[in-house]
Design a protein around this motif. Structure first.
Motif, PDB file in Angstrom:
ATOM      1  N   ARG A 487       0.852  -1.184   0.000  1.00  0.00           N
ATOM      2  CA  ARG A 487       0.000   0.000   0.000  1.00  0.00           C
ATOM      3  C   ARG A 487       0.892   1.240   0.000  1.00  0.00           C
ATOM      4  O   ARG A 487       1.681   1.438   0.923  1.00  0.00           O
ATOM      5  N   VAL A 488       0.766   2.057  -1.031  1.00  0.00           N
ATOM      6  CA  VAL A 488       1.618   3.237  -1.198  1.00  0.00           C
ATOM      7  C   VAL A 488       0.801   4.499  -0.954  1.00  0.00           C
ATOM      8  O   VAL A 488      -0.334   4.622  -1.438  1.00  0.00           O
ATOM      9  N   LYS A 489       1.371   5.443  -0.190  1.00  0.00           N
ATOM     10  CA  LYS A 489       0.769   6.767   0.022  1.00  0.00           C
ATOM     11  C   LYS A 489       1.793   7.819  -0.379  1.00  0.00           C
ATOM     12  O   LYS A 489       2.852   7.924   0.236  1.00  0.00           O
ATOM     13  N   MET A 490       1.450   8.584  -1.409  1.00  0.00           N
ATOM     14  CA  MET A 490       2.350   9.633  -1.896  1.00  0.00           C
ATOM     15  C   MET A 490       1.874  10.986  -1.359  1.00  0.00           C
ATOM     16  O   MET A 490       0.931  11.582  -1.885  1.00  0.00           O
ATOM     17  N   ARG A 491       2.521  11.478  -0.324  1.00  0.00           N
ATOM     18  CA  ARG A 491       2.180  12.800   0.218  1.00  0.00           C
ATOM     19  C   ARG A 491       2.663  13.913  -0.696  1.00  0.00           C
ATOM     20  O   ARG A 491       2.053  14.964  -0.803  1.00  0.00           O
ATOM     21  N   ASP A 492       3.803  13.658  -1.339  1.00  0.00           N
ATOM     22  CA  ASP A 492       4.381  14.655  -2.243  1.00  0.00           C
ATOM     23  C   ASP A 492       5.196  13.922  -3.298  1.00  0.00           C
ATOM     24  O   ASP A 492       6.271  13.389  -2.995  1.00  0.00           O
ATOM     25  N   PRO A 493       4.703  13.859  -4.548  1.00  0.00           N
ATOM     26  CA  PRO A 493       5.429  13.142  -5.604  1.00  0.00           C
ATOM     27  C   PRO A 493       6.849  13.654  -5.819  1.00  0.00           C
ATOM     28  O   PRO A 493       7.692  12.933  -6.356  1.00  0.00           O
ATOM     29  N   GLU A 494       7.116  14.901  -5.413  1.00  0.00           N
ATOM     30  CA  GLU A 494       8.454  15.471  -5.600  1.00  0.00           C
ATOM     31  C   GLU A 494       9.394  15.168  -4.441  1.00  0.00           C
ATOM     32  O   GLU A 494      10.598  15.425  -4.527  1.00  0.00           O
ATOM     33  N   SER A 495       8.853  14.632  -3.350  1.00  0.00           N
ATOM     34  CA  SER A 495       9.689  14.373  -2.179  1.00  0.00           C
ATOM     35  C   SER A 495      10.694  13.266  -2.473  1.00  0.00           C
ATOM     36  O   SER A 495      10.381  12.276  -3.136  1.00  0.00           O
ATOM     37  N   ARG A 496      11.894  13.440  -1.944  1.00  0.00           N
ATOM     38  CA  ARG A 496      12.950  12.428  -2.096  1.00  0.00           C
ATOM     39  C   ARG A 496      13.043  11.531  -0.877  1.00  0.00           C
ATOM     40  O   ARG A 496      13.959  10.713  -0.761  1.00  0.00           O
ATOM     41  N   LEU A 497      12.094  11.693   0.062  1.00  0.00           N
ATOM     42  CA  LEU A 497      12.085  10.911   1.295  1.00  0.00           C
ATOM     43  C   LEU A 497      10.963   9.885   1.261  1.00  0.00           C
ATOM     44  O   LEU A 497       9.832  10.188   0.859  1.00  0.00           O
ATOM     45  N   GLY A 498      11.269   8.674   1.680  1.00  0.00           N
ATOM     46  CA  GLY A 498      10.272   7.620   1.745  1.00  0.00           C
ATOM     47  C   GLY A 498      10.393   6.844   3.045  1.00  0.00           C
ATOM     48  O   GLY A 498      11.434   6.865   3.701  1.00  0.00           O
ATOM     49  N   ALA A 499       9.327   6.170   3.413  1.00  0.00           N
ATOM     50  CA  ALA A 499       9.325   5.328   4.606  1.00  0.00           C
ATOM     51  C   ALA A 499       8.652   4.007   4.274  1.00  0.00           C
ATOM     52  O   ALA A 499       7.669   3.967   3.528  1.00  0.00           O
ATOM     53  N   GLY A 520       6.490  20.349   7.983  1.00  0.00           N
ATOM     54  CA  GLY A 520       7.128  20.643   6.707  1.00  0.00           C
ATOM     55  C   GLY A 520       7.968  19.524   6.130  1.00  0.00           C
ATOM     56  O   GLY A 520       8.621  19.708   5.103  1.00  0.00           O
ATOM     57  N   VAL A 521       7.976  18.360   6.778  1.00  0.00           N
ATOM     58  CA  VAL A 521       8.753  17.211   6.292  1.00  0.00           C
ATOM     59  C   VAL A 521       7.774  16.207   5.691  1.00  0.00           C
ATOM     60  O   VAL A 521       7.108  15.463   6.410  1.00  0.00           O
ATOM     61  N   LYS A 522       7.688  16.179   4.376  1.00  0.00           N
ATOM     62  CA  LYS A 522       6.739  15.304   3.700  1.00  0.00           C
ATOM     63  C   LYS A 522       7.434  14.030   3.247  1.00  0.00           C
ATOM     64  O   LYS A 522       8.379  14.072   2.468  1.00  0.00           O
ATOM     65  N   ILE A 523       6.941  12.916   3.774  1.00  0.00           N
ATOM     66  CA  ILE A 523       7.560  11.620   3.505  1.00  0.00           C
ATOM     67  C   ILE A 523       6.527  10.699   2.872  1.00  0.00           C
ATOM     68  O   ILE A 523       5.448  10.471   3.435  1.00  0.00           O
ATOM     69  N   ASN A 524       6.825  10.183   1.701  1.00  0.00           N
ATOM     70  CA  ASN A 524       5.968   9.184   1.069  1.00  0.00           C
ATOM     71  C   ASN A 524       6.162   7.848   1.775  1.00  0.00           C
ATOM     72  O   ASN A 524       7.224   7.587   2.338  1.00  0.00           O
ATOM     73  N   SER A 525       5.135   7.015   1.748  1.00  0.00           N
ATOM     74  CA  SER A 525       5.231   5.776   2.517  1.00  0.00           C
ATOM     75  C   SER A 525       4.752   4.574   1.714  1.00  0.00           C
ATOM     76  O   SER A 525       3.924   4.690   0.809  1.00  0.00           O
TER      77      SER A 525
END
Length: 611
Positions: A487-499, A520-525
């Motif tokens: 299950r993927v959640k993209m908070r910000d497609p431009e973010s270089r951070l993932g969890a 202000g720290v957007k992490i895709n998961s």
């Protein structure tokens, strides 16, 4: 502290005092007010006398993981009284049994004490010494009902329902509720500014524990055999399976139960029962924990190499060795993924709530038979033994079981080419099998754990052995297309951070991602639901510069799996770990990710300066 429908209550009790029932009554009453609730029973491995805690997270926002910190403590255990007092969050409320005076150590000025003489009230009102301890717990629930502005009728109705078959037992319990409510009303009006207001945030969700949900999934999946050896925290899986088979596995005309539940002499024998039953065409499973997985390792290798379906529910606890039997962890990943000597790989499924314990539990039997291999459900104590809010369990009555590539007598008679038990004719690595007795003269083979050729004959020829092992890798690739997707959640497609996280880490991780986003720290998961890892997992890691791997063990076992299976650079995957035996908190995840980001920033500045 002033909050409505968003706080954490911690009960500090003594194990064996009957507090669990009272605390559970409180949690379910909150649920019946229409509020999402997340209760955690933290208990010792002895029967009586040691400290036990019960935490209730009340969250109108729907947060279901542990937040971290406590806003109201109900402290009735003298052993931990000072500790509980000191761990209370600033601005919080300290409800304690004032039948004994506090010592001068209790000198905080940032908390509100709520003294209630629980023991004295109970001794005055009730003469039966056996009931006094139990009803003392009910008295503090009644006190909370007033302090938190709860609907008192919700509690009395719950008591009446609980003792519907023994109404005489309901009377003293309701009296105890009334005593606690009246005392707080008369002595602590307007003391507590935590409030419960009825709402409808629960909807049609249910409260259920993961062990019962898996057991019910096994029944619906057609399981008829359970081989087991009791071990905390998995014992209630088979107990629930027994209960449900009495309801759903009974012949209408004879009353006979169509299920076999066999307690073996140890965990190895328990899995042997499962393998034998599955080889013979039954759907069978076992439930165990880490020490059991260690003992089952040899038979897991047999099932993998002889290609026999088997379902194992691993309710993980802390280790190594005996560890802390009643504490939770996600520390069996590597042991399960590669269980047995030699080259083995086992399918793992990672449920995050009771609904997935039911669904993935049922699916595991289809997967095991389709792939002809062991499938291991990776639950844990937190998920298995605690109640969790879950969507209702649903079953499609038109669903048919996937028995995989099983030849019938007619198939064997119509077959033109020679059949081989380990002959891959479809190119997916999965061979056709037969059940014993399918045909009087055709379809028999010798099942062995030693090296064999395509027709199950013993061989020590290196090329033949190597070809068989390579075919098993082809089947592993087929498994990637069959296991549940992440299950993927993209908070910000431009973010270089993932969890990346999985299982019971999920709810706290999602809350932490929200906390970080607000800063202000957007992490895709990405939430993992299975091993082997699908292409979506590889692609998610490839598209991000830094990945935080959140898990509940010391050594970063999921991180190790990802690095090994995906050939990723270790420095790209940063571990976010918790291994104290308690369910991970959103506060822990948030703080550790912020610390890692700060370290990366400092290292980047240092590298830039050196350049």
């Amino acid at each position: 502290m002033e909050r409505v429908n968003e706080f954490v209550v911690r009960f500090a009790n003594v194990n064996g005092s009957g507090s669990a029932s009272a605390n559970n009554l409180f949690a379910k009453a909150i649920f019946r007010h229409g509020l999402p609730v997340s209760p955690k029973n933290i208990f010792p491995s002895n029967i009586q006398g040691l400290p036990t805690w019960y935490e209730v997270r009340v969250s109108e926002y729907g947060y279901l993981g542990r937040r971290g910190g406590f806003d109201l403590v109900v402290a009735v255990n003298g052993q931990t009284l000072l500790r509980d007092y000191r761990e209370l969050s600033p601005g919080g409320y300290f409800l304690y049994d004032s039948s004994r005076e506090l010592t001068p150590d209790f000198d905080r000025t940032d908390v509100t004490p709520i003294p209630i003489p629980l023991t004295d009230l109970c001794n005055t009102a009730f003469q039966n010494p056996k009931l006094r301890q139990l009803l003392k717990n009910i008295i503090y629930v009644g006190s909370l009902a007033y302090l938190l502005n709860m609907d008192f009728s919700v509690l009395t109705e719950a008591i009446e329902k609980q003792f519907s078959k023994k109404p005489k037992l309901a009377e003293p319990n309701i009296k105890a509720l009334e005593i606690g409510y009246a005392y707080s009303r008369d002595h602590h009006p307007d003391t507590c500014r935590l409030r419960v207001q009825k709402t409808d945030r629960v909807g049609d969700n249910i409260l259920m524990d993961g062990n019962s949900a898996f057991a019910l999934g096994a029944v619906y999946a057609g399981a008829t055999v359970a081989g087991w050896y009791p071990i905390t925290p998995s014992t209630s899986v088979v107990e629930a399976f027994e209960k449900y088979t009495k309801m759903f596995r009974v012949e209408a005309d004879t009353g006979r139960r169509k299920a076999a539940i066999i307690q073996a002499e140890d965990e190895l024998a328990a899995l042997g029962i499962v393998i034998g039953a599955s080889w013979n065409g039954a759907r069978a499973f076992t439930a165990t924990s880490g020490p059991g997985i260690s003992l089952m390792s040899e038979f897991l290798g047999l099932a993998y190499f002889a290609e026999i379906p088997a379902v194992i529910c691993d309710v993980q606890r802390t280790g190594p060795s005996t560890g802390m039997p009643t504490r939770t962890q996600q520390s069996d990943l590597l042991a399960c993924a590669y269980a047995s000597h030699g080259d083995t790989k086992h399918v793992l499924l990672f449920p995050c709530d009771p609904h997935e314990c039911f669904d993935l539990g049922a699916d595991s039997f289809d997967l095991a038979e389709r792939l002809q291999t062991p499938v291991i459900i990776m639950s844990d104590l937190d998920l298995g033994m605690n109640d969790h809010i879950s969507p209702p369990l649903n079953w499609d009555d038109s669903r048919t079981y996937d028995r995989g590539k099983v030849l019938t007598a007619e198939d064997l008679d119509n077959r033109q080419e020679k059949w081989g038990r380990y002959l891959d004719v479809d190119g997916d690595g999965i061979c056709y099998r037969t059940y014993p007795g399918t045909h009087p003269t055709k379809g028999s083979y010798f099942t062995r754990g030693t090296s064999h050729n395509e027709y199950s004959a013993y061989t020590e020829e290196s090329p033949i052995y190597q070809a068989g092992m390579e075919r098993l890798l082809v089947k592993w690739q087929t498994a990637r297309s069959l296991v549940p997707s992440p299950r993927v959640k993209m908070r910000d497609p431009e973010s270089r951070l993932g969890a990346i996280f999985f299982g019971t880490t999920t709810h706290a991780a999602y809350e932490a991602m929200g906390n970080l986003a607000s800063q202000g720290v957007k992490i895709n998961s990405l939430r993992l639901r299975a091993f082997p890892f699908q292409d979506e997992v590889i692609e998610f890691i490839d598209r991000h510069e830094t990945i935080f791997i959140i898990e509940q063990n010391r050594d970063g076992q999921m991180r190790t799996l990802l690095i090994g299976e995906g050939n990723f650079a270790p420095e790209k995957l940063l571990p976010v770990l918790s291994f104290d035996g308690m369910p991970i908190t959103a506060t822990c995840i948030t703080s550790k990710i912020k610390a890692l980001l700060e370290q990366k920033q400092q290292q980047s500045s240092k590298d830039g300066g050196n350049a």
